[in-house]
Design a protein around this motif. Structure first.
Motif, mmCIF file in Angstrom:
data_model
loop_
_atom_site.group_PDB
_atom_site.id
_atom_site.type_symbol
_atom_site.label_atom_id
_atom_site.label_comp_id
_atom_site.label_asym_id
_atom_site.label_seq_id
_atom_site.Cartn_x
_atom_site.Cartn_y
_atom_site.Cartn_z
ATOM 1 N N LEU A 145 -4.813 0.333 2.250
ATOM 2 C CA LEU A 145 -4.003 1.545 2.290
ATOM 3 C C LEU A 145 -4.836 2.738 1.859
ATOM 4 O O LEU A 145 -5.562 2.664 0.858
ATOM 5 N N SER A 146 -4.708 3.815 2.600
ATOM 6 C CA SER A 146 -5.448 5.032 2.254
ATOM 7 C C SER A 146 -4.625 6.234 2.701
ATOM 8 O O SER A 146 -4.409 6.430 3.893
ATOM 9 N N PHE A 147 -4.158 7.006 1.726
ATOM 10 C CA PHE A 147 -3.273 8.117 2.021
ATOM 11 C C PHE A 147 -3.948 9.438 1.681
ATOM 12 O O PHE A 147 -4.135 9.775 0.510
ATOM 13 N N ASP A 148 -4.342 10.141 2.740
ATOM 14 C CA ASP A 148 -5.013 11.437 2.630
ATOM 15 C C ASP A 148 -6.271 11.353 1.767
ATOM 16 O O ASP A 148 -6.463 12.110 0.812
ATOM 17 N N VAL A 149 -7.130 10.434 2.135
ATOM 18 C CA VAL A 149 -8.445 10.271 1.499
ATOM 19 C C VAL A 149 -9.551 10.432 2.533
ATOM 20 O O VAL A 149 -10.593 11.045 2.263
ATOM 21 N N LEU A 150 -9.333 9.947 3.749
ATOM 22 C CA LEU A 150 -10.410 9.898 4.738
ATOM 23 C C LEU A 150 -10.902 11.274 5.160
ATOM 24 O O LEU A 150 -12.043 11.409 5.618
ATOM 25 N N GLU A 151 -10.092 12.302 4.999
ATOM 26 C CA GLU A 151 -10.575 13.642 5.351
ATOM 27 C C GLU A 151 -11.637 14.134 4.373
ATOM 28 O O GLU A 151 -12.358 15.095 4.660
ATOM 29 N N HIS A 152 -11.760 13.445 3.227
ATOM 30 C CA HIS A 152 -12.770 13.810 2.229
ATOM 31 C C HIS A 152 -14.028 12.953 2.347
ATOM 32 O O HIS A 152 -14.956 13.092 1.551
ATOM 33 N N VAL A 153 -14.040 12.055 3.343
ATOM 34 C CA VAL A 153 -15.183 11.170 3.568
ATOM 35 C C VAL A 153 -16.088 11.813 4.618
ATOM 36 O O VAL A 153 -15.633 12.097 5.734
ATOM 37 N N PRO A 154 -17.356 12.067 4.306
ATOM 38 C CA PRO A 154 -18.236 12.758 5.269
ATOM 39 C C PRO A 154 -18.395 12.018 6.589
ATOM 40 O O PRO A 154 -18.486 12.640 7.649
ATOM 41 N N HIS A 155 -18.457 10.684 6.533
ATOM 42 C CA HIS A 155 -18.665 9.883 7.740
ATOM 43 C C HIS A 155 -17.520 8.871 7.879
ATOM 44 O O HIS A 155 -17.664 7.702 7.487
ATOM 45 N N PRO A 156 -16.384 9.266 8.409
ATOM 46 C CA PRO A 156 -15.233 8.355 8.484
ATOM 47 C C PRO A 156 -15.501 7.106 9.315
ATOM 48 O O PRO A 156 -14.908 6.057 9.067
ATOM 49 N N GLU A 157 -16.405 7.212 10.299
ATOM 50 C CA GLU A 157 -16.701 6.026 11.103
ATOM 51 C C GLU A 157 -17.296 4.912 10.247
ATOM 52 O O GLU A 157 -17.069 3.728 10.497
ATOM 53 N N ARG A 158 -18.049 5.289 9.206
ATOM 54 C CA ARG A 158 -18.585 4.281 8.291
ATOM 55 C C ARG A 158 -17.454 3.665 7.457
ATOM 56 O O ARG A 158 -17.463 2.457 7.181
ATOM 57 N N ALA A 159 -16.510 4.502 7.054
ATOM 58 C CA ALA A 159 -15.376 3.998 6.286
ATOM 59 C C ALA A 159 -14.545 3.021 7.115
ATOM 60 O O ALA A 159 -14.102 1.980 6.616
ATOM 61 N N PHE A 160 -14.349 3.326 8.399
ATOM 62 C CA PHE A 160 -13.588 2.421 9.256
ATOM 63 C C PHE A 160 -14.324 1.089 9.430
ATOM 64 O O PHE A 160 -13.697 0.020 9.466
ATOM 65 N N ALA A 161 -15.633 1.147 9.548
ATOM 66 C CA ALA A 161 -16.418 -0.092 9.659
ATOM 67 C C ALA A 161 -16.293 -0.930 8.394
ATOM 68 O O ALA A 161 -16.184 -2.160 8.446
ATOM 69 N N GLU A 162 -16.297 -0.273 7.243
ATOM 70 C CA GLU A 162 -16.131 -0.987 5.975
ATOM 71 C C GLU A 162 -14.723 -1.563 5.851
ATOM 72 O O GLU A 162 -14.545 -2.685 5.363
ATOM 73 N N ALA A 163 -13.724 -0.796 6.276
ATOM 74 C CA ALA A 163 -12.354 -1.305 6.241
ATOM 75 C C ALA A 163 -12.235 -2.562 7.100
ATOM 76 O O ALA A 163 -11.620 -3.550 6.690
ATOM 77 N N PHE A 164 -12.834 -2.517 8.279
ATOM 78 C CA PHE A 164 -12.806 -3.691 9.166
ATOM 79 C C PHE A 164 -13.476 -4.881 8.489
ATOM 80 O O PHE A 164 -12.970 -6.005 8.553
ATOM 81 N N ARG A 165 -14.574 -4.648 7.807
ATOM 82 C CA ARG A 165 -15.314 -5.738 7.170
ATOM 83 C C ARG A 165 -14.512 -6.403 6.058
ATOM 84 O O ARG A 165 -14.463 -7.638 5.962
ATOM 85 N N VAL A 166 -13.865 -5.620 5.220
ATOM 86 C CA VAL A 166 -13.218 -6.202 4.036
ATOM 87 C C VAL A 166 -11.819 -6.739 4.329
ATOM 88 O O VAL A 166 -11.226 -7.402 3.473
ATOM 89 N N LEU A 167 -11.293 -6.472 5.524
ATOM 90 C CA LEU A 167 -9.977 -6.988 5.871
ATOM 91 C C LEU A 167 -10.067 -8.412 6.411
ATOM 92 O O LEU A 167 -11.002 -8.763 7.135
ATOM 93 N N GLU A 168 -9.094 -9.209 6.055
ATOM 94 C CA GLU A 168 -8.942 -10.545 6.626
ATOM 95 C C GLU A 168 -8.607 -10.418 8.114
ATOM 96 O O GLU A 168 -7.950 -9.458 8.518
ATOM 97 N N PRO A 169 -9.062 -11.341 8.973
ATOM 98 C CA PRO A 169 -8.593 -11.320 10.359
ATOM 99 C C PRO A 169 -7.062 -11.295 10.398
ATOM 100 O O PRO A 169 -6.402 -12.092 9.733
ATOM 101 N N GLY A 170 -6.523 -10.371 11.170
ATOM 102 C CA GLY A 170 -5.086 -10.161 11.176
ATOM 103 C C GLY A 170 -4.627 -9.134 10.165
ATOM 104 O O GLY A 170 -3.452 -8.749 10.155
#
Length: 633
Positions: free
Chosen positions: A513-538
């Motif tokens: 969960l991330s509520f109004d944080v990603l706009e403060h991340v310089p490279h959101p594409e990296r954050a999305f890649a990290e989110a994908f990595r740490v999430l369980e399949p599904g």
């Protein structure tokens, strides 16, 4: 053993995928269906989706591909299990099974050879038996039909046991059978169907709802190319016996002069050798126009000694939710009428900019009414904070909602300021503002997370974290302290994490969960890649951000140069920061629909957003949205 009276006909030219849904105690019926499908369509892929716990049987001995309920990835599954009886739950998961079948690759050489065509997927109830290939279904789908349905009756039934008005209540088409072509247009409608099944797959005839079946009355309105199959050899059952006559030798059975395709033994009573169905008091083995002998043979196979143990397996879930009444047979004492929960938020889904713009165009009058409602609640000629009462779905109950004109940057036609609705309307009880309350509301409603779900939220020094930590025992939160604190380390009891380089192991969480944080991340594409990595399949990434939903590209306000310097393209926009109240947090961008591209590039499948507005809950303002992206299983 395959019954000798099953008509053997050469395989038709299209490969059809088949599936059924049943509980453990009806696996013998599913096996009879499977055998008949394979006899009529040699080499066909046939799957059983088990609406039960995956135990108590030997799948290899049964010779069927049996998929557990959890394989469907239904976000609200636990809530559905607690709410629905066996009939409702088995029918509620049907659209999710279709979506899974659409996503599966070719399972046979025949399917692989036709891979350039959209797959044809056929659902059949587990109390059905095929007697010859579904030639007309394959031909209709090959010719471009999006769906094939069979009506309950083929002519007026004014004096029948089940008369015309009966089908106005229960549905025009019998959903013991439906065939769909796996196109994107069909998949969109199936997703709509799936959303309706979360709460509204119920038996409530006074309200005009009968499990999943009544919803399909809308299918011809939603899709081009819906083929209504008016063939008397399809879906022969107790409700149409007054117009069907089965005749001919066992090896070439016909119905009304045409090949018998399949019989639907709906409501069969295993202990009664004469009555055909628990739902019919008119037809018996002796007066059923050739249907009775088939029922007798079917019953004998279903009750064979080798099937006794399976038939006695108890259902793992509730028969009728938490209640004691049984609504399995409509009119049999029934559960109370379904009512939308007090805290239910109606939210629309949008998968693309075009879809969202289509909503803005189609609902222009409704949107105008929403703006008028907001204006009527806003004081004129002053800028003091004001209150109105709404229901808070987070803390429960009706509470005053505090709104001010802070951060207001718009005016109405008379020059009066318009509140920044998204950042305000804070509940006096829990303190959470509009966008946060709505995000939590949708998370709890649409995903129904378990108390022990592994949840990571990109905040910790907030009222929201405190509230969620009391509800979820495995909640992990964090803030960003920069290089002052090592990644993953604690500072004054607060964890330090950089969203672009998280310290967690892969597949650590069910939800992020991330509520109004990603706009403060310089490279959101990296954050999305990290989110994908740490999430369980599904697992699901669920987030809100400032967004312009009426445009595609994001608005880049600032960038981080390779040398670490910040390059401003627009005046600096600073938001609140719980770990730096004086300095705040720089906003790098306001997102557009290109965020969906970033999510797909990170590996997420079919990201979408919920958009919503509600006077009841105080979710005001245009462009309110919550983004969702699921990691494939």
């Amino acid at each position: 053993m395959i019954a000798p009276y099953l008509r053997v006909v050469p395989e038709n030219r299209s490969a059809l995928r088949f599936f059924t849904i049943c509980a453990r105690n009806f696996l013998p019926g599913a096996q009879i269906l499977c055998d008949s499908v394979r006899r009529a369509h040699p080499g066909a892929v046939f799957t059983v989706y088990l609406c039960d716990r995956d135990m108590g049987y030997d799948a290899e001995a049964l010779g069927m591909d049996i998929e557990p309920l959890e394989a469907l990835g239904i976000p609200a599954l636990e809530r559905m299990i607690r709410t629905y009886n066996i009939t409702e739950l088995c029918t509620a998961i049907k659209p999710y099974c279709f979506l899974r079948e659409f996503a599966r690759g070719p399972g046979t050489e025949a399917e692989a050879g036709a891979a350039e065509q959209s797959p044809h997927v056929v659902y059949l109830d587990p109390d059905i038996e095929l007697f010859s290939p579904l030639v007309e279904v394959a031909e209709a789908l090959d010719a471009g039909a999006s769906a094939v349905l069979t009506p309950h009756v083929l002519k007026p039934a004014e004096r029948a046991e089940f008369a015309d008005d009966h089908f106005l209540r229960y549905g025009i088409y019998n959903l013991g059978f439906i065939a769909l072509r796996a196109t994107e247009a069909v998949a969109d409608v199936v997703r709509w169907w799936a959303r309706r099944m979360v709460d509204q797959c119920i038996i409530d005839l006074p309200q005009g709802i009968f499990v999943d079946q009544k919803w399909m009355d809308l299918l011809p309105a939603f899709l081009d190319g819906v083929h209504v199959l008016r063939h008397p050899g399809y879906n022969v059952a107790y409700w149409n016996l007054h117009e069907r006559r089965i005749h001919g030798p066992d090896t070439a059975l016909q119905c009304n002069g045409q090949p018998l395709r399949f019989v639907h033994y709906s409501g069969i009573i295993l202990e009664d050798v004469e009555q055909l169905s628990r739902h019919s008091g008119m037809f018996y083995v002796s007066n059923s126009f050739g249907y009775g002998p088939l029922v007798r043979r079917y019953r004998a196979r279903l009750t064979a000694p080798e099937n006794r143990r399976l038939r006695q397996l108890p259902y793992a879930f509730f028969w009728n939710g938490a209640g004691d009444s049984n609504a399995h047979t409509p009119g049999g004492g029934g559960a109370p009428a379904w009512r939308r929960p007090d805290s239910f938020l109606f939210a629309r889904q949008a998968f693309s900019l075009e879809q969202y713009l289509g909503y803005l165009s189609a609902e222009a009058r409704e949107i105008e009414s929403q703006r008028a409602t907001e204006a009527a609640l806003t004081p004129r000629g002053r800028r003091e904070a004001f209150e109105f009462t709404c229901y808070c779905a987070v803390c429960g109950g009706r509470h005053p909602m505090v709104t001010s004109f802070m951060y207001s940057c718009a005016t109405d036609g008379e020059g009066n300021p318009i509140p920044n609705w998204r950042e305000h309307i804070a509940c006096r009880s829990c303190g959470l503002p509009n966008r946060v309350r709505a995000s939590v509301h949708l998370f709890l409603q649409e995903f129904d997370p378990a108390p022990d779900s592994r949840i990571y939220i990109t905040e910790q020094k907030t009222a929201l974290y405190t509230l969620l930590s009391g509800r979820f025992s495995r909640l992990t939160g964090s803030e960003y302290f920069g290089n002052r604190v090592p990644k993953g380390a604690m500072f004054d009891g607060v964890r330090n994490e950089n969203f672009e380089a998280l310290s967690f192991q892969s597949e650590s969480f069910d939800y992020l969960l991330s509520f109004d944080v990603l706009e403060h991340v310089p490279h959101p594409e990296r954050a999305f890649a990290e989110a994908f990595r740490v999430l369980e399949p599904g697992g699901s990434l669920i987030f809100s951000v400032p967004a312009h939903l009426d445009r595609y590209p994001s608005t880049i306000r600032a960038e981080l140069a390779p040398d670490g310097q910040i390059v401003h393209h627009l005046p600096a926009e600073i938001h609140g920061n719980p770990v730096d109240e004086k300095g705040g947090a720089l906003c790098f961008r306001h997102f557009g629909w290109d965020v969906m591209d970033m999510l797909r590039e990170a590996g997420f499948r079919r990201p979408f957003l919920y958009h919503y507005w509600s006077r009841e809950f105080g979710y005001f303002g245009p462009g309110q949205a919550l983004f969702v992206a699921e990691k494939p299983r």
